[in-house]
Design an enzyme around this catalytic site. Structure first.
Site, PDB file in Angstrom:
ATOM      1  N   HIS A 125     -15.078  -6.115   8.638  1.00 10.43           N
ATOM      2  CA  HIS A 125     -13.977  -6.655   9.448  1.00 10.43           C
ATOM      3  C   HIS A 125     -13.704  -5.814  10.700  1.00 10.43           C
ATOM      4  CE1 HIS A 125     -12.142  -9.078   5.829  1.00 10.43           C
ATOM      5  NE2 HIS A 125     -13.289  -9.563   6.265  1.00 10.43           N
ATOM      6  N   ALA A 237      -5.432   2.982  -7.470  1.00  5.62           N
ATOM      7  CA  ALA A 237      -6.818   3.375  -7.175  1.00  5.62           C
ATOM      8  C   ALA A 237      -7.030   4.883  -7.259  1.00  5.62           C
ATOM      9  CB  ALA A 237      -7.201   2.870  -5.783  1.00  5.62           C
TER      10      ALA A 237
HETATM   11  N1  APR Z   1      -4.343   0.855  -5.963  1.00  4.40           N
HETATM   12  C1  APR Z   1      -5.148  -0.225  -6.203  1.00  4.40           C
HETATM   13  N2  APR Z   1      -4.885  -1.460  -5.745  1.00  4.40           N
HETATM   14  C2  APR Z   1      -3.774  -1.614  -5.001  1.00  4.40           C
HETATM   15  C3  APR Z   1      -2.891  -0.548  -4.708  1.00  4.40           C
HETATM   16  C4  APR Z   1      -3.219   0.721  -5.232  1.00  4.40           C
HETATM   17  N3  APR Z   1      -2.452   1.805  -5.018  1.00  4.40           N
HETATM   18  N4  APR Z   1      -1.865  -1.032  -3.958  1.00  4.40           N
HETATM   19  C5  APR Z   1      -2.114  -2.341  -3.804  1.00  4.40           C
HETATM   20  N5  APR Z   1      -3.251  -2.711  -4.429  1.00  4.40           N
HETATM   21  C6  APR Z   1      -3.890  -4.015  -4.502  1.00  4.40           C
HETATM   22  C7  APR Z   1      -2.932  -5.179  -4.495  1.00  4.40           C
HETATM   23  O1  APR Z   1      -2.513  -5.490  -5.813  1.00  4.40           O
HETATM   24  C8  APR Z   1      -3.781  -6.283  -3.879  1.00  4.40           C
HETATM   25  O2  APR Z   1      -4.498  -6.986  -4.892  1.00  4.40           O
HETATM   26  O3  APR Z   1      -4.679  -4.160  -3.339  1.00  4.40           O
HETATM   27  C9  APR Z   1      -4.778  -5.527  -2.988  1.00  4.40           C
HETATM   28  C10 APR Z   1      -4.487  -5.644  -1.505  1.00  4.40           C
HETATM   29  O4  APR Z   1      -4.646  -6.970  -1.118  1.00  4.40           O
HETATM   30  P1  APR Z   1      -4.454  -7.449   0.392  1.00  4.40           P
HETATM   31  O5  APR Z   1      -3.186  -6.923   0.941  1.00  4.40           O
HETATM   32  O6  APR Z   1      -4.650  -8.915   0.408  1.00  4.40           O
HETATM   33  O7  APR Z   1      -5.639  -6.701   1.167  1.00  4.40           O
HETATM   34  P2  APR Z   1      -7.169  -7.105   1.265  1.00  4.40           P
HETATM   35  O8  APR Z   1      -7.645  -7.772   0.017  1.00  4.40           O
HETATM   36  O9  APR Z   1      -7.906  -5.909   1.737  1.00  4.40           O
HETATM   37  O10 APR Z   1      -7.150  -8.189   2.430  1.00  4.40           O
HETATM   38  C11 APR Z   1      -8.368  -8.757   2.861  1.00  4.40           C
HETATM   39  O11 APR Z   1      -7.256  -9.863   4.613  1.00  4.40           O
HETATM   40  O12 APR Z   1      -5.691  -9.999   6.287  1.00  4.40           O
HETATM   41  C12 APR Z   1      -6.998  -9.744   6.002  1.00  4.40           C
HETATM   42  O13 APR Z   1      -8.531  -8.715   7.386  1.00  4.40           O
HETATM   43  C13 APR Z   1      -7.514  -8.412   6.468  1.00  4.40           C
HETATM   44  O14 APR Z   1      -9.298  -7.112   5.493  1.00  4.40           O
HETATM   45  C14 APR Z   1      -8.092  -7.803   5.209  1.00  4.40           C
HETATM   46  C15 APR Z   1      -8.328  -9.011   4.327  1.00  4.40           C
END
Ligand code: APR
Length: 254
Positions: A125, A237
């Site tokens: 990304h 994590a």
């Molecule tokens: N440890 C592990 N997991 C975690 C933690 C943590 N401390 N905190 C949050 N999470 C999890 C949440 O439960 C959720 O499932 O991380 C995930 C984050 O999800 P999103 O906010 O949707 O992020 P992501 O999946 O990376 O988004 C994908 O969406 O908007 C776009 O381009 C942007 O790359 C991004 C893509």
């Protein structure tokens, strides 16, 4: 002992790899949450404070470039105050010690994997610390703010600079390379991603269709596609990843 290369044996499974050679790790915003970077879709996440269609689409950039520049300038600045957490560090250690390939395919635009020491990192990304010129198509390291008046360091023209970020509606980067890496995976781990955004959300199905790799999800809570993973562990994590990495290195990630 801790730094010896370790070959990892997998339980023999019909049609599946007998040993873990190639490890592919998909990461999302959750892996950087404990470093202090906001995720997107959690409570108080970036998409609660900003509308995607205002800051993360090519149309938004055309309509209101100043707002879009400001959003990414703010996020680029935020990188200066954060450091890798034990999850990033554990993956860097895995790459150094594992006697096979370890590739991180990240949806994250931060540089915490690199700061932790990971070398094989694919930013599908884009990256906050890079800029791109729509005039000359140059891509370059960029650590400062940018706006409509900033000249391109390559062609020196103003008005064409944009964050090197894949916006909604744009094609993710390095897809051919990622497809090829996925097709050779023996272990696929998905860490800290909600599974809402394609094509990354589809990688586990792609891997399952090949029937070759073990699939594991490490996340705070079940992702959208959790049912497609062979194994999952839920928690933060910074705690889960180091302990899972140790189990791989000890040959216990069966
Ligand atoms: N440890 C592990 N997991 C975690 C933690 C943590 N401390 N905190 C949050 N999470 C999890 C949440 O439960 C959720 O499932 O991380 C995930 C984050 O999800 P999103 O906010 O949707 O992020 P992501 O999946 O990376 O988004 C994908 O969406 O908007 C776009 O381009 C942007 O790359 C991004 C893509």
């Amino acid at each position: 002992m801790a730094h010896e290369k370790s070959a990892v044996l997998l339980k023999a499974k019909l049609g599946k790899a007998m040993s873990i050679n190639n490890i592919v790790i998909l990461t999302g915003a959750g892996i950087s949450a404990e470093s202090g970077l906001s995720t997107f879709r959690d409570n108080d996440g970036l998409w609660e404070k900003h509308r995607v269609e205002d800051v993360a689409t090519p149309e938004a950039f055309k309509r209101d470039p100043e707002l879009v520049y400001r959003f990414y300038n703010m996020r680029r600045q935020a990188l200066k105050d954060v450091s890798p957490n034990p999850a990033h560090t554990a993956l860097a250690k895995l790459e150094k010690i594992h006697n096979g390939s370890v590739t991180i395919v990240t949806q994250n635009v931060d540089n915490l994997h690199e700061q932790a020491g990971s070398e094989a990192v694919i930013h599908m990304h884009g990256e906050l610390n890079k800029g791109r010129c729509t005039g000359c198509s140059g891509v370059f390291a960029w650590h400062l703010d940018m706006d409509e008046t900033t000249p391109c360091p390559t062609c020196e023209q103003s008005g064409g600079l944009r964050p090197h970020i894949v916006w909604f509606g744009e094609m993710p980067l390095f897809m051919a390379e990622i497809d090829s890496i996925l097709s050779e995976a023996d272990l696929f781990m998905s860490i800290g991603t909600s599974g809402n955004v394609y094509p990354a959300a589809d990688f586990v199905a792609q891997i399952n269709a090949l029937g070759r790799a073990k699939t594991v999800e490490l996340n705070l809570e079940p992702s959208e596609g959790n049912h497609m993973f062979e194994e999952s562990h839920f928690g933060p994590a910074a705690k889960l990843v180091p302990s899972y990495v140790e189990s791989i290195l000890k040959g216990e990630a069966l």
